[in-house]
Design an enzyme around this catalytic site. Structure first.
Site, PDB file in Angstrom:
ATOM      1  CE  LYS A  94     125.245 -16.920  18.429  1.00 63.93           C
ATOM      2  NZ  LYS A  94     126.456 -16.234  18.467  1.00 63.93           N
ATOM      3  NE  ARG A 208     125.884  -0.297  19.089  1.00 67.11           N
ATOM      4  CZ  ARG A 208     126.594   0.175  19.773  1.00 67.11           C
ATOM      5  NH1 ARG A 208     127.391   1.214  19.381  1.00 67.11           N
ATOM      6  NH2 ARG A 208     127.251  -0.421  21.091  1.00 67.11           N
ATOM      7  NE  ARG A 246     122.150 -14.137  27.946  1.00 74.34           N
ATOM      8  CZ  ARG A 246     122.778 -13.497  27.286  1.00 74.34           C
ATOM      9  NH1 ARG A 246     123.546 -12.329  28.045  1.00 74.34           N
ATOM     10  NH2 ARG A 246     122.725 -13.197  25.948  1.00 74.34           N
ATOM     11  CD  GLU A 263     125.499 -15.726  24.289  1.00 72.03           C
ATOM     12  OE1 GLU A 263     126.494 -15.549  24.220  1.00 72.03           O
ATOM     13  OE2 GLU A 263     124.968 -15.058  23.313  1.00 72.03           O
TER      14      GLU A 263
END
Length: 290
Positions: A94, A208, A246, A263
């Site tokens: 990233k 999570r 995306r 993405e």
């Protein structure tokens, strides 16, 4: 009859279900292709036997980056891989946000902290820490200025596992306006979606998260489309190399959209939310296989 591999990963506790995959396999078959879901790290697969391999839900790649990019290189040599290996390699880290910013794309301000570098965390505002290679908010968390000790433990864990960390301001507009995902396929706008905030205060980095809370269809504004297309134009790829993309957007403090993530590897297409997009996706995949 073209042979098409829709590339996925093995199921597991940390891997979400790809609801779109059986829909695409069936739709491509009905359109005259021989399509199958294939696990990327299956050693028995002969990738040269496919006319096209489309990465769809390799959702374990972010904690196996070196292995995954090596696979992408091998697969791209054996058959046509989309998106291609060079794009995959660029998008796994990233730090590409820095490339986009250098090209004039409005992005969420980001500082990178590699192992061994000083933390220098914000003291006057909320912020987010997450790995520079990650997906689904894995190992991501939101911190207030008074939570420095927890943030330092988070950084230490990321560094111990070999990750470079990202430190970003928490843009509070996401709590009200949400995050918008503007999706392109075959170089054209496919559809868009909006979801709520993923990172709740006090949620541990190793807990999570629900990756797409409150997901709903969205009509992108002119400003959102402009920023999304500006980001895609800055990708270091030749024309026609991107089958899908995306662009995840949030509003900055000035109220204007900024790129949170781009993405290009295995974005969820949310076809279950946009069933009318299935024929367009099928047509573009078939065209790419020829």
């Amino acid at each position: 009859m073209p042979r098409i591999a829709l590339v996925t990963c093995r199921s597991g506790e940390q891997v979400a279900e790809d609801r779109d995959l059986p829909v695409l396999v069936r739709a491509l078959g009905e359109a005259g292709a021989e399509a199958s879901a294939v696990v990327w790290d299956d050693p028995e697969v002969e990738w040269a036997g496919f006319d096209l391999a489309v990465i769809r839900s390799t959702w374990d790649y972010s904690w196996r980056v070196a292995e995954f990019t090596a696979w992408a290189d091998r697969c791209g040599e054996a058959t046509r891989l989309l998106n291609p290996a060079g794009v995959v390699r660029w998008n796994t880290d990233k730090r590409y946000l820095g490339d986009l910013a250098a090209a004039g794309v409005p992005v969420v301000p980001t500082r990178y902290v590699a192992p061994g570098e000083p933390a220098d965390l914000p003291e006057d505002r909320e912020y987010v820490i997450k790995p520079a290679s990650g997906a689904g908010a894995r190992y991501a968390a939101r911190y207030a200025p008074g939570e420095r000790d927890g943030a330092l433990r988070h950084l230490a864990r990321l560094h111990a596992e070999g990750f470079t960390a990202m430190v970003q301001p928490y843009l509070r507009a996401v709590d009200t306006a949400g995050e918008r995902a503007v999706q392109y396929f075959g170089g054209r706008l496919l559809h868009a979606s909006r979801k709520g905030a993923v990172l709740a205060p006090g949620t541990a980095y190793d807990e999570r998260k629900v990756a797409h809370p409150g997901l709903e269809p969205w009509t992108p504004t002119r400003a959102e489309r402009a920023v999304a297309e500006q980001a895609l134009a800055a990708v270091p790829a030749r024309a026609g190399e991107l089958l899908y993309a995306r662009v995840d957007l949030v509003d900055g403090e000035d109220g204007r959209p900024r790129v949170m993530e781009l993405e290009l590897i295995e974005p969820n297409l949310f076809l279950f939310l946009h069933p009318r997009s299935v024929p367009e996706v099928v047509a573009e995949v078939l065209a790419a296989s020829r």
